[in-house]
Design a protein around this motif. Structure first.
Motif, PDB file in Angstrom:
ATOM      1  N   PHE A  90      18.528  38.542  11.910  1.00  0.00           N
ATOM      2  CA  PHE A  90      17.484  37.839  12.859  1.00  0.00           C
ATOM      3  C   PHE A  90      17.389  36.541  12.693  1.00  0.00           C
ATOM      4  O   PHE A  90      17.213  35.776  13.554  1.00  0.00           O
ATOM      5  N   ALA A  91      17.405  36.293  11.192  1.00  0.00           N
ATOM      6  CA  ALA A  91      17.187  34.911  10.787  1.00  0.00           C
ATOM      7  C   ALA A  91      18.378  34.090  11.280  1.00  0.00           C
ATOM      8  O   ALA A  91      18.256  32.888  11.875  1.00  0.00           O
ATOM      9  N   ILE A  92      19.485  34.558  11.091  1.00  0.00           N
ATOM     10  CA  ILE A  92      20.935  33.800  11.522  1.00  0.00           C
ATOM     11  C   ILE A  92      20.863  33.546  13.094  1.00  0.00           C
ATOM     12  O   ILE A  92      20.999  32.499  13.521  1.00  0.00           O
ATOM     13  N   ILE A  93      20.622  34.754  13.763  1.00  0.00           N
ATOM     14  CA  ILE A  93      20.495  34.612  15.263  1.00  0.00           C
ATOM     15  C   ILE A  93      19.584  33.652  15.714  1.00  0.00           C
ATOM     16  O   ILE A  93      19.595  33.016  16.599  1.00  0.00           O
ATOM     17  N   GLY A  94      18.489  33.321  15.097  1.00  0.00           N
ATOM     18  CA  GLY A  94      17.400  32.489  15.297  1.00  0.00           C
ATOM     19  C   GLY A  94      17.872  31.092  15.139  1.00  0.00           C
ATOM     20  O   GLY A  94      17.661  30.233  16.034  1.00  0.00           O
ATOM     21  N   TYR A  95      18.595  30.826  14.000  1.00  0.00           N
ATOM     22  CA  TYR A  95      19.036  29.489  13.726  1.00  0.00           C
ATOM     23  C   TYR A  95      20.049  29.396  14.753  1.00  0.00           C
ATOM     24  O   TYR A  95      20.111  28.025  15.392  1.00  0.00           O
ATOM     25  N   THR A  96      20.972  30.085  15.261  1.00  0.00           N
ATOM     26  CA  THR A  96      22.035  29.997  16.090  1.00  0.00           C
ATOM     27  C   THR A  96      21.254  29.697  17.618  1.00  0.00           C
ATOM     28  O   THR A  96      21.822  28.630  18.161  1.00  0.00           O
ATOM     29  N   LEU A  97      20.348  30.253  17.972  1.00  0.00           N
ATOM     30  CA  LEU A  97      19.606  29.974  19.092  1.00  0.00           C
ATOM     31  C   LEU A  97      19.105  28.674  19.227  1.00  0.00           C
ATOM     32  O   LEU A  97      19.114  27.908  20.099  1.00  0.00           O
ATOM     33  N   ILE A  98      18.444  28.304  18.024  1.00  0.00           N
ATOM     34  CA  ILE A  98      17.871  26.880  18.019  1.00  0.00           C
ATOM     35  C   ILE A  98      18.979  25.898  18.006  1.00  0.00           C
ATOM     36  O   ILE A  98      18.694  24.919  18.790  1.00  0.00           O
ATOM     37  N   HIS A  99      20.097  26.090  17.358  1.00  0.00           N
ATOM     38  CA  HIS A  99      21.172  25.184  17.662  1.00  0.00           C
ATOM     39  C   HIS A  99      21.751  25.074  18.875  1.00  0.00           C
ATOM     40  O   HIS A  99      22.042  23.947  19.376  1.00  0.00           O
ATOM     41  N   ILE A 100      21.947  26.122  19.378  1.00  0.00           N
ATOM     42  CA  ILE A 100      22.456  25.994  20.816  1.00  0.00           C
ATOM     43  C   ILE A 100      21.318  25.303  21.905  1.00  0.00           C
ATOM     44  O   ILE A 100      21.752  24.609  22.615  1.00  0.00           O
ATOM     45  N   TYR A 101      20.175  25.603  21.779  1.00  0.00           N
ATOM     46  CA  TYR A 101      19.111  24.756  22.519  1.00  0.00           C
ATOM     47  C   TYR A 101      19.293  23.447  22.290  1.00  0.00           C
ATOM     48  O   TYR A 101      18.973  22.532  23.162  1.00  0.00           O
TER      49      TYR A 101
ATOM     50  N   SER B  70      26.380  34.324  16.593  1.00  0.00           N
ATOM     51  CA  SER B  70      25.151  35.037  17.230  1.00  0.00           C
ATOM     52  C   SER B  70      25.641  36.253  17.742  1.00  0.00           C
ATOM     53  O   SER B  70      24.954  37.354  17.526  1.00  0.00           O
ATOM     54  N   THR B  71      26.711  36.327  18.545  1.00  0.00           N
ATOM     55  CA  THR B  71      27.105  37.623  19.205  1.00  0.00           C
ATOM     56  C   THR B  71      27.632  38.664  18.073  1.00  0.00           C
ATOM     57  O   THR B  71      27.150  39.694  18.290  1.00  0.00           O
ATOM     58  N   TYR B  72      28.359  38.174  17.208  1.00  0.00           N
ATOM     59  CA  TYR B  72      28.742  38.978  16.089  1.00  0.00           C
ATOM     60  C   TYR B  72      27.701  39.777  15.209  1.00  0.00           C
ATOM     61  O   TYR B  72      27.610  41.035  15.115  1.00  0.00           O
ATOM     62  N   MET B  73      26.702  38.921  14.984  1.00  0.00           N
ATOM     63  CA  MET B  73      25.679  39.255  14.097  1.00  0.00           C
ATOM     64  C   MET B  73      24.783  40.332  14.854  1.00  0.00           C
ATOM     65  O   MET B  73      24.492  41.152  14.216  1.00  0.00           O
ATOM     66  N   LEU B  74      24.450  40.112  16.135  1.00  0.00           N
ATOM     67  CA  LEU B  74      23.795  40.756  16.870  1.00  0.00           C
ATOM     68  C   LEU B  74      24.455  42.327  16.972  1.00  0.00           C
ATOM     69  O   LEU B  74      23.703  43.321  16.779  1.00  0.00           O
ATOM     70  N   SER B  75      25.644  42.236  17.151  1.00  0.00           N
ATOM     71  CA  SER B  75      26.617  43.724  17.556  1.00  0.00           C
ATOM     72  C   SER B  75      26.505  44.372  16.089  1.00  0.00           C
ATOM     73  O   SER B  75      26.240  45.488  16.064  1.00  0.00           O
ATOM     74  N   SER B  76      26.682  43.402  14.908  1.00  0.00           N
ATOM     75  CA  SER B  76      26.917  44.214  13.522  1.00  0.00           C
ATOM     76  C   SER B  76      25.562  44.679  13.150  1.00  0.00           C
ATOM     77  O   SER B  76      25.570  45.734  12.534  1.00  0.00           O
ATOM     78  N   SER B  77      24.796  43.897  13.311  1.00  0.00           N
ATOM     79  CA  SER B  77      23.158  44.304  12.777  1.00  0.00           C
ATOM     80  C   SER B  77      22.603  45.608  13.548  1.00  0.00           C
ATOM     81  O   SER B  77      22.200  46.540  12.925  1.00  0.00           O
ATOM     82  N   LEU B  78      23.016  45.803  14.874  1.00  0.00           N
ATOM     83  CA  LEU B  78      22.508  47.114  15.448  1.00  0.00           C
ATOM     84  C   LEU B  78      23.342  48.446  15.021  1.00  0.00           C
ATOM     85  O   LEU B  78      22.806  49.428  14.908  1.00  0.00           O
ATOM     86  N   ILE B  79      24.662  48.095  14.360  1.00  0.00           N
ATOM     87  CA  ILE B  79      25.196  49.237  13.778  1.00  0.00           C
ATOM     88  C   ILE B  79      24.644  49.619  12.579  1.00  0.00           C
ATOM     89  O   ILE B  79      24.426  50.531  12.057  1.00  0.00           O
ATOM     90  N   PHE B  80      24.504  48.324  11.406  1.00  0.00           N
ATOM     91  CA  PHE B  80      24.166  48.553  10.069  1.00  0.00           C
ATOM     92  C   PHE B  80      22.644  49.190  10.181  1.00  0.00           C
ATOM     93  O   PHE B  80      22.448  49.680   9.288  1.00  0.00           O
ATOM     94  N   LEU B  81      21.787  48.739  11.149  1.00  0.00           N
ATOM     95  CA  LEU B  81      20.381  49.077  11.107  1.00  0.00           C
ATOM     96  C   LEU B  81      20.376  50.843  11.086  1.00  0.00           C
ATOM     97  O   LEU B  81      19.466  51.082  11.062  1.00  0.00           O
ATOM     98  N   THR B  82      21.524  51.427  11.683  1.00  0.00           N
ATOM     99  CA  THR B  82      21.179  52.868  11.521  1.00  0.00           C
ATOM    100  C   THR B  82      21.053  53.220  10.262  1.00  0.00           C
ATOM    101  O   THR B  82      20.547  54.188  10.191  1.00  0.00           O
ATOM    102  N   GLY B  83      21.562  52.535   9.215  1.00  0.00           N
ATOM    103  CA  GLY B  83      21.355  52.916   8.051  1.00  0.00           C
ATOM    104  C   GLY B  83      22.140  54.262   7.520  1.00  0.00           C
ATOM    105  O   GLY B  83      21.787  54.779   6.660  1.00  0.00           O
TER     106      GLY B  83
END
Length: 227
Positions: free
Chosen positions: A142-153, A170-183
């Motif tokens: 979420f930190a990296i996704i936040g940085y990417t959104l700031i940069h895009i803006y 940002s696209t890859y981090m979002l998809s991979s985090s959803l999978i990894f967060l299953t734990g």
């Protein structure tokens, strides 16, 4: 992009592994392209950080795939190195990329907070090294996704400086985090019918690599136009 299954022709997850290998190959190509580009254009610290990121990322992914091939599910610990090295380099990358001092300070504070909390977690639970660290995954993602959104803006209506790379990241981090967060590995493998959820992560990784290639082509074109 991690894989946790045995490789044989009867394995229902073979397609997922092959897609993963394709993604790794594309990462290698992108890494070589950026390294070669670095030798032929005037670069800055931001570009050099991106090159170091790609090199380290390929090494980690290569090790992960080898371990997954030799001994399935033995490469979970590699995710910690992947996430932490990625966070360090990308924090430095976006720190150099941002122009606002307030946002630069935010990047530093966010990283320091993460190091303190995550360090305490590993100190209190050493066995976490062999498991998915949900705090590590969620905080970094979420930190990296936040940085990417700031940069895009910040780049709306301006030159698309590292725009394709940021979109892919940002696209890859979002998809991979959803999978990894299953734990839990079992939660992403369904046996009846056989569905390998990790294959979606590999597909997003390929999209990520395509956008990195577009970034390389854009940088090369801009440099050619300026000469």
């Amino acid at each position: 992009m991690f894989n946790f299954f045995t490789i044989n022709m009867d394995n229902p997850f073979l397609i997922g592994f092959l897609i993963s290998v394709l993604g790794l190959f594309l990462l290698l190509i992108n890494t070589l392209l950026f390294v070669y580009l670095k030798k032929n254009i005037a670069t800055n610290i931001t570009f050099n950080l991106l090159v170091v990121f790609l090199i380290s990322y390929f090494i980690i992914e290569f090790i992960c795939n080898i371990l997954g091939f030799l001994k399935p599910a033995s490469n979970i610990f590699v995710s910690h190195f992947a996430f932490n090295i990625q966070f360090l380099l990308l924090s430095a990358f976006f720190y150099k990329l941002f122009n606002q001092n307030g946002i630069k300070k935010m990047v530093i504070v966010a990283y320091v907070i993460y190091i303190i909390i995550n360090g305490l977690l590993y100190f209190l639970r050493p066995q976490l090294f062999w498991e998915f660290n949900l705090f590590e995954i969620s905080y970094i993602s979420f930190a990296i996704i936040g940085y990417t959104l700031i940069h895009i803006y910040n780049n709306l209506g301006e030159n698309k400086k590292y725009f394709y790379f940021t979109i892919g990241l940002s696209t890859y981090m979002l998809s991979s985090s959803l999978i990894f967060l299953t734990g839990n590995i079992e939660l992403v493998f369904y046996e009846n019918p056989y569905i390998d959820i990790w294959v979606f992560n590999s597909l997003f990784f390929i999209v990520y690599q395509i956008l990195i290639f577009k970034e390389w082509r854009y940088i090369r074109q801009v440099n050619a136009n300026n000469n």
